[in-house]
Design a protein around this motif. Sequence first.
Motif, mmCIF file in Angstrom:
data_model
loop_
_atom_site.group_PDB
_atom_site.id
_atom_site.type_symbol
_atom_site.label_atom_id
_atom_site.label_comp_id
_atom_site.label_asym_id
_atom_site.label_seq_id
_atom_site.Cartn_x
_atom_site.Cartn_y
_atom_site.Cartn_z
ATOM 1 N N GLY A 148 23.036 81.573 -61.787
ATOM 2 C CA GLY A 148 22.198 82.094 -61.084
ATOM 3 C C GLY A 148 23.462 82.622 -59.706
ATOM 4 O O GLY A 148 22.889 83.746 -58.783
ATOM 5 N N THR A 191 23.135 86.442 -58.449
ATOM 6 C CA THR A 191 21.875 87.360 -58.307
ATOM 7 C C THR A 191 21.676 88.291 -57.081
ATOM 8 O O THR A 191 22.389 87.870 -56.192
ATOM 9 C CB THR A 191 20.797 85.647 -57.186
ATOM 10 N N THR A 245 13.238 92.593 -55.566
ATOM 11 C CA THR A 245 13.201 91.179 -56.328
ATOM 12 C C THR A 245 14.942 91.169 -56.775
ATOM 13 O O THR A 245 15.358 91.429 -57.219
ATOM 14 C CB THR A 245 12.391 92.021 -57.453
ATOM 15 N N ARG A 246 14.374 89.755 -56.971
ATOM 16 C CA ARG A 246 15.889 88.934 -57.186
ATOM 17 C C ARG A 246 16.010 89.194 -58.801
ATOM 18 O O ARG A 246 15.111 88.742 -59.609
ATOM 19 C CB ARG A 246 16.056 87.334 -56.784
ATOM 20 N N ILE A 247 16.890 89.678 -59.724
ATOM 21 C CA ILE A 247 17.727 89.418 -60.524
ATOM 22 C C ILE A 247 18.649 88.618 -60.682
ATOM 23 O O ILE A 247 19.859 88.435 -60.278
ATOM 24 C CB ILE A 247 17.404 91.050 -61.285
ATOM 25 N N ASN A 248 19.404 88.365 -61.880
ATOM 26 C CA ASN A 248 21.234 88.086 -62.835
ATOM 27 C C ASN A 248 22.132 89.651 -62.795
ATOM 28 O O ASN A 248 21.078 90.536 -63.707
ATOM 29 C CB ASN A 248 20.571 87.028 -63.703
ATOM 30 N N SER A 305 18.803 84.747 -53.814
ATOM 31 C CA SER A 305 17.451 84.475 -54.191
ATOM 32 C C SER A 305 16.273 83.356 -53.674
ATOM 33 O O SER A 305 15.252 83.269 -54.147
ATOM 34 C CB SER A 305 18.019 83.093 -55.573
ATOM 35 N N GLU A 356 8.240 86.719 -53.130
ATOM 36 C CA GLU A 356 7.548 86.334 -53.930
ATOM 37 C C GLU A 356 6.904 85.553 -53.583
ATOM 38 O O GLU A 356 5.283 85.339 -54.327
ATOM 39 C CB GLU A 356 7.863 86.232 -55.046
ATOM 40 N N HIS A 405 6.569 81.530 -52.986
ATOM 41 C CA HIS A 405 6.840 80.342 -53.605
ATOM 42 C C HIS A 405 7.900 79.704 -52.398
ATOM 43 O O HIS A 405 8.520 79.180 -53.387
ATOM 44 C CB HIS A 405 7.540 80.740 -54.908
ATOM 45 N N GLU A 407 11.435 74.019 -57.347
ATOM 46 C CA GLU A 407 10.907 74.742 -58.499
ATOM 47 C C GLU A 407 11.453 76.268 -58.846
ATOM 48 O O GLU A 407 12.148 76.376 -59.497
ATOM 49 C CB GLU A 407 9.618 74.886 -58.843
ATOM 50 N N TYR A 408 11.394 77.225 -58.015
ATOM 51 C CA TYR A 408 11.534 78.741 -57.779
ATOM 52 C C TYR A 408 13.064 78.759 -56.969
ATOM 53 O O TYR A 408 13.044 79.739 -57.113
ATOM 54 C CB TYR A 408 10.494 79.250 -57.170
ATOM 55 N N SER A 414 14.854 76.885 -58.635
ATOM 56 C CA SER A 414 15.903 76.271 -60.158
ATOM 57 C C SER A 414 16.809 77.417 -61.162
ATOM 58 O O SER A 414 17.265 76.704 -61.234
ATOM 59 C CB SER A 414 14.591 75.494 -61.303
ATOM 60 N N GLY A 415 16.773 78.641 -60.552
ATOM 61 C CA GLY A 415 17.672 79.218 -61.423
ATOM 62 C C GLY A 415 18.935 79.924 -60.473
ATOM 63 O O GLY A 415 19.586 80.284 -61.829
ATOM 64 N N ASN A 416 19.249 78.389 -59.522
ATOM 65 C CA ASN A 416 20.853 79.142 -59.173
ATOM 66 C C ASN A 416 21.018 77.299 -59.094
ATOM 67 O O ASN A 416 20.498 75.944 -58.565
ATOM 68 C CB ASN A 416 20.107 79.351 -57.288
#
Lengths: 339, 213
Positions: B99, B102, B108-111, B162, B169, B171, B180-181, B183-185
């Motif tokens: 992440g 990001t 919208t967040r993306i890699n 992120s 979003e 969350h 939880e939301y 967790s990509g970082n």
Amino acid sequence: MRPFSYHRPSSPEDAVAQVAPMGPAGQGGAFLAGGTTIVDLMKLHVVAPPSLTDIGALGLDAIEDRGDGTLHVGARVTMAAAAEHPAFRDRAPVLSDALWKAASPQLRNVATLGGNVLQRTRCPYFRDNVSPCNKRDPGSGCAAMDGINRLLAVLGTSDQCIASYAGDWANALILFDATVETLTADGGRDIAFADLHVPPQDHPERETILGDDELITGYRLQIPEWARRSVYVKARDRESYAFALASAAVALDMDGDTVREARLGLGGVATVPWRAREAEGFLAGKTLTEDVATQAAQIAFQGAQGFGHNDFKIPLGQNTVVKALLDAAAVQLTEEAGQ
Amino acid sequence: MASRQDKDGRGRFPGRVTRRGLLKGSAASGVAALGSYGAGAQEVQSETARSGETVDVSLNINGADHSFTLDARTTLLDLLRERMDLTGTKVGCNHGQCGACTILLDGTRINSCLMLAAAADGKAITTIEGLGRPDELHPMQAAFIQHDGFQCGYCTPGQILSAVGCVTEGHAGSRPEIREYMSGNLCRCGAYKGITEAVAEARDATIEWAEAT
């Protein structure tokens, strides 16, 4: 990454015509959707397509209720959009839960449902581009059998390959007798989702029945009213953003404490998206107790074979099934949720 | 958001010595090896494509329009760092697992490491350089400082972008949901507690900021 040519056609027909001349998968051209698998594998040199046909301008990104209970899902709907869609979240939570419990928010914002079911295994020997691997380099052998195989499959393996199917959503989709709609330069066809993936057997390099120029354009599925009673239980090394060590997708049609119909999918433990039909048959007509759920779990893992490091997946998988069955039975349905 | 940008959208200010400029002029430049999390340990840095087919790509980056002719292999991350000198977006694992890269793509967040620049043609990108300014921090940036949402700072640009995505979003409703939301970082310093607090605190202000820009 190896060099490739990049194309961005504006219609599905142009896309399949464009990719068609490129030859067999692996050496030939490939479709690019979200790219979260293929760009990763291209960086690792595990795959090196000479051309990418980007389907990002093709639309195919809607979820539509077509009446009579049929839901149509475009192949380019993102995991994030699908996870939040009321058609999944309210009518079949297992289809939503299997999505938001997968990957990370960033990946889900990009990855599509067409690509998701085709994501490649996370077997470390497939990904390292060095070890013998019959899936990556047919005939070279399998380093995983006697290697560190903790993450790998115990169901559907062959003496050629024990790579586990890494996805989550497919293990839920398989519960709903879904149809995969595809397109080639010669026209379209329907494929039963349960027939899409093929176990490794003697040809682990072949993972689906799709032709080299065949594009998934969408899915049709029937969601029964009782699928509101459905769950996805996922056991993993960390609580979020990890692949399943074992997962269970369950939908139950209950009459009081008695099972009218049960549907059970398994993830993290098999070489392909896995439906445990014998266990489903065992559950029909039974009163769902912990003892009955345990017997069903044992049936689901009949014939399972561990390879050392992954032996624990058999009891873990059984326990995951038991928890999913009991969690689904305990779901409190409200009238509002069905509307 | 263009009003918040400096003229070229790169977040650079006259007369400032940048860390990158300093590295380029020092013996350290050749050993700026980045740690790799999980996959792809053989890759130390982004591949800079020098051959292969080219593609024409137009992007709006931090409020300014740009056009490029690129090797088709160029990822958004490569483009931002190597062509635009927008080095706030970090290379971590380079495989979508950490992440650090990001960014926001059309909000919208993306890699950015896993998206080809060609596939983003026509879209709008926000990087950390375009989120706020030193004299007018985005509320999420200010909240990260307030709550010590970092130690070494390497993952921080990705965490902040992120976090903005997490809020927009919808969350960021509770601390468990934020965890939880987000967790990509990954944060190897383990500043997760401060990060969670920062996201929770900056949630409403982030929504107001998004509505105002």
